[in-house]
Each structure stands twice: as structure tokens, then as C-alpha cells.
Scaffold this active site. Structure first.
Site, short mmCIF file in Angstrom:
data_model
loop_
_atom_site.label_atom_id
_atom_site.label_comp_id
_atom_site.label_asym_id
_atom_site.label_seq_id
_atom_site.Cartn_x
_atom_site.Cartn_y
_atom_site.Cartn_z
N HIS A 1 0.83 -1.20 0.00
CA HIS A 1 0.00 0.00 0.00
C HIS A 1 0.87 1.26 0.00
CE1 HIS A 1 -3.21 2.83 1.06
NE2 HIS A 1 -2.45 3.24 2.06
N ARG B 1 4.22 10.49 -5.52
CA ARG B 1 5.66 10.71 -5.77
C ARG B 1 6.16 9.64 -6.75
NH1 ARG B 1 4.97 10.45 -0.39
NH2 ARG B 1 5.92 8.37 -0.37
N GLU C 1 -10.19 2.04 3.97
CA GLU C 1 -8.87 1.43 4.16
C GLU C 1 -9.04 0.13 4.94
OE1 GLU C 1 -5.74 5.15 3.94
OE2 GLU C 1 -6.19 4.29 5.91
N ASP D 1 -10.45 2.50 8.27
CA ASP D 1 -10.04 3.87 8.58
C ASP D 1 -10.39 4.76 7.38
OD1 ASP D 1 -9.01 5.77 10.29
OD2 ASP D 1 -6.97 5.57 9.54
N TYR E 1 -2.25 17.35 4.13
CA TYR E 1 -1.33 16.43 4.82
C TYR E 1 0.08 16.96 4.94
CZ TYR E 1 1.33 14.48 0.85
OH TYR E 1 2.18 14.30 -0.19
N LYS F 1 -9.27 12.21 8.16
CA LYS F 1 -9.40 10.96 8.90
C LYS F 1 -10.34 11.04 10.09
CE LYS F 1 -6.20 8.24 6.95
NZ LYS F 1 -6.46 6.87 6.47
#
Length: 436
Positions: A143, A152, A208, A242, A253, A262
Site C-alpha cells: 500500500h 511521488r 482502508e 479507517d 497532509y 481521517k
């Protein structure tokens, strides 16, 4: 470390008829939880057995328990299992052994215990403990790599990942039990083609797939828990969804990580699957590639590497309003496994306390999203749809990039091994409601 014993005997049968062959709760499991009976007489501790729940508080009043077993049942009294968690493995193991004995066919206790059984379906299930602290880790290396590629592409996995069990402190106020519907959250979001952020409902809502870890006995502030002893501080396991607002997360973030993306809600399966029930399903931690660094000494323990991992099959299912209206069963989106965790549960406990941080009974750890290396085993829509760029098509013809209002996500876990009775975790499910 919990050992295989007579409670795991595949030949054991229960006088509770629905227990034999039950996909989750045969007599070899006996998970603990908090429930309210249909008569609304208040929350109390219970044990799942087949399609029923045994009232643990009422059992304590029968005289069928003594010594450590009575002490364990008394500690579980009330609306939370924190007191039982605090006692540690000894009383918990004794209680399991006695419950197994009483619920096994031929025990002679059936007539006395039948009035203490409640049909599970109409009962209300609650969080099993009062959670003082919640930490979400990031142990799913597949993950982490997949998400890194989205954000990225040239540097998907940061260099600290293979040295440090990455985690962050969450919040406890919005942890909810399975079956609780959650409203689509609001927050700041900014798409790449937008000049400035706006405030409004989340556009990219995701799930998640995680393993939850319940903490038993804690540690004093300033006293780390050695990795070799960390297993004795784990009271049990559950499933965790989650939920993640990906568009809010992408904007907020940096530099400190997710916040409003979250804290609008995380869903827990309500039954605590004990380390004792999972003893037959322990396995060796998968060997690291030769190019990966070995864990630093404070995270390294030979026994933990040999038996500290869990062999659990994980699944994610989805229902949508159209699927339900059309009479279709939930659609399976993913099949993964806890074998894909880069760190063991004991390593997470050892790492969190390595600086002297104190844990308390009822504290909760999330593993982070557990994805398999194959496309059929991804643990989030962010991965499945490549950040929304490749929508999935369902049997109804509808598409999903992210979750829509009315969608319901269902997580399941099962432990299987030749020569032993399979056990399950029960469902971890939640529906998405429209933003308020």
C-alpha cells in the site's frame, strides 16, 4: 505467547447448535464484546458463540466460575472490557478454557446456560472498550508503495520506511462500531486545476482495510516494553476501516499528515478475537529481501520473527443502492492477507513505547492499510482506481472512482489452517450517508 491447547481441538462440538460450522464463531473462537440485549437492559459483556451471545455477567452469577475465571468475568462487568484487558493473559486464558468447557457438547451446563443466551441479530453491539489513545500505523508495504507512486512517482517509498514503523496519533472520539453509518465529511479541498481551495463535501471518499490491535496491560511512563514481551500486552484483534477523504488529505497532509481527512470516523468490528483463539494461525514473519535492512536491535526478536505474524485472509466487499435494488449480493473488491504486514504487532507495541510512551488498557492500534502485491488484493480505492484515473465497473454497469452516497463497505477476515477449525472476525461494515 498463546499456545495451542484443547480449546482448539477440531473435534469439539458445542451444544449451541448454530456454532458448529459457523463461519466466524464456532466454539474454537469465543470472542469477547459488549452488547445490549433486545430488552434494552443496558450494555454488558458477552461471548459470541454461533448465532448467539452468551451473557458473561449473568454467567458470573451462576456459580459456574471460580478463581481466575470468576475474577476475569467480574473484571468484564459493565459497559467496557478495560478491566478485563488490564488483568492480562492469565485470567483471560483461564476464562477461555472454562467457557470452552461449558459450551462444549456434553458439559452438562446446557440447561443452566441456555437462558443466558441471546440471539445475536437483534442485539446492539458496541465498542468493546473505552479507548484512551489511538495510533494508526503504516505497515502495509505494498500500500505504501502504491500510494507513493500516485503522489511521488519518482520516489514512492521514503527511505525511513524500512527502518521505522511509521505511525501517527489519531483521535478516539469518532471510533465507531460496525453498522454505524457515517456522513460524508466536509473540508478544504483543492483539485490540481483549481487556483484556490474551497470548503465543501469530500469528493473522493475512500476506505482502508486494516487490522486493529487492542492493548491489554499497559506500561509505566518512561518504561519501554521490550519486543520479546510485547505480545503479553496485546488483548486481542479486530478489523478496522479507517475511512479517508482523499481530496481533503491531499491538500492538508503536508507537513504534518492527515487531520480532517481521517477524524470524521473510523469503523471497528465489535468482537475482540483473542490471541488465544489465534494461536493456531500464528506464522513466521515473511523474510525481508536481501537488500532490505534488518530491524534495529530494539525491534528484533527471534521468537517474534518465527511466530509473531498472523495468517488471516482479508476481504473487502461493496454494496451500492443499485446493487441492492437489483438483488445482487455484495461485490468483492479485494482479497488480501495479514501476511503482507511489514512489521508485526509486537514490533508496533515495542516501537510506540521505545521512547517511554505509556500505553493503557483499552488503547488501540491500527495496522495501516494492508494491500497484497497483486491488483486483486488492494486495500483502498485510491490504489484500485489509480487515484481515480481508472474507474472500476460493477456488474450493474455503474462505475466507481471513489465511494458515493449510499455505498456500504464490508470488511471480513478469516483464519484457516489445515487440521484446525476456521474462525472469523465478524463483519466490519459502514454505509456512507450524504453530507449534512
Amino acid at each position: 505467547m498463546a499456545q495451542i491447547d484443547e480449546t482448539h481441538d477440531p473435534g469439539r462440538r458445542s451444544w449451541v447448535a448454530s456454532a458448529d460450522g459457523h463461519p466466524d464463531f464456532p466454539v474454537q473462537n469465543l470472542p469477547l464484546g459488549i452488547f445490549t440485549p433486545p430488552d434494552d437492559s443496558g450494555p454488558r459483556a458477552g461471548v459470541a458463540i454461533g448465532d448467539s451471545i452468551l451473557d458473561l455477567e449473568a454467567l458470573a452469577d451462576t456459580g459456574l466460575l471460580s478463581g481466575e475465571t470468576a475474577r476475569a468475568a467480574q473484571a468484564a462487568a459493565g459497559a467496557a472490557l478495560n478491566g478485563l484487558f488490564a488483568l492480562g493473559a492469565g485470567p483471560r486464558r483461564a476464562l477461555r478454557a472454562r467457557l470452552s468447557e461449558l459450551l462444549t457438547d456434553g458439559s452438562g451446563a446446557a440447561d443452566q446456560l441456555r437462558p443466558l443466551l441471546h440471539e445475536a441479530a437483534p442485539c446492539t453491539l458496541h465498542l468493546p472498550a473505552r479507548v484512551g489513545d489511538y495510533t494508526d500505523f503504516y505497515v502495509g508495504i505494498h500500500h505504501a508503495t502504491n500510494v507513493g507512486r500516485v503522489f511521488r512517482p519518482d520516489n514512492p517509498l521514503l527511505p525511513n520506511y524500512k527502518y521505522v514503523p511509521i505511525g501517527y496519533h489519531g483521535r478516539t472520539s469518532s471510533l465507531v462500531p460496525s453498522g454505524t453509518a457515517l456522513h460524508r465529511p466536509h473540508g478544504q479541498r483543492k483539485a490540481p486545476d483549481e487556483a484556490a481551495p474551497s470548503f465543501g463535501p469530500c469528493r473522493n471518499l475512500d476506505f482502508e482495510l486494516e487490522l486493529g490491535i487492542w492493548i491489554g496491560p499497559g506500561n509505566a511512563l518512561g518504561s519501554p516494553i521490550p519486543v520479546a514481551e510485547a505480545g503479553e500486552h496485546i488483548a486481542g484483534f479486530c478489523l478496522l476501516n479507517d475511512w479517508s477523504a482523499r481530496d481533503i488529505q491531499a491538500w492538508e497532509y503536508q507537513p504534518l499528515g492527515p487531520f480532517l481527512a481521517k477524524n470524521f470516523g473510523s469503523t471497528l468490528s465489535p468482537w475482540v478475537i483473542t490471541p488465544e483463539a489465534l494461536a493456531p494461525f500464528r506464522t513466521a514473519q515473511p523474510p525481508r529481501p536481501a537488500s532490505d535492512p534488518a530491524p534495529l536491535p530494539y525491534l528484533a526478536d527471534a521468537d517474534d520473527q518465527q511466530t509473531g505474524a498472523l495468517a488471516l485472509d482479508l476481504e473487502v466487499y461493496l454494496t451500492t443502492p443499485l446493487l441492492r435494488e437489483s438483488g445482487h449480493a455484495p461485490v468483492r473488491l479485494s482479497q488480501s492477507s495479514t501476511r503482507h504486514m511489514y512489521w508485526t504487532a509486537a514490533q508496533l507495541v515495542a516501537h510506540q513505547t521505545s521512547n517511554g510512551c505509556n500505553l493503557r488498557p483499552g488503547d488501540f492500534l491500527g495496522s495501516g492499510t494492508i494491500s497484497a502485491p497483486e491488483p486483486t488484493g488492494l486495500g483502498s480505492l485510491l490504489e484500485m482506481t489509480q487515484g481515480g484515473r481508472a474507474p472500476m465497473r460493477l456488474v450493474t454497469g455503474e462505475e466507481r472512482r471513489y465511494l458515493e452516497d449510499g455505498d456500504e463497505v464490508i470488511l471480513r477476515a478469516h483464519a484457516r489452517r489445515d487440521g484446525f477449525v476456521p474462525i472469523g472476525f465478524g463483519e466490519c461494515c459502514g454505509m456512507v450517508l450524504a453530507a449534512r
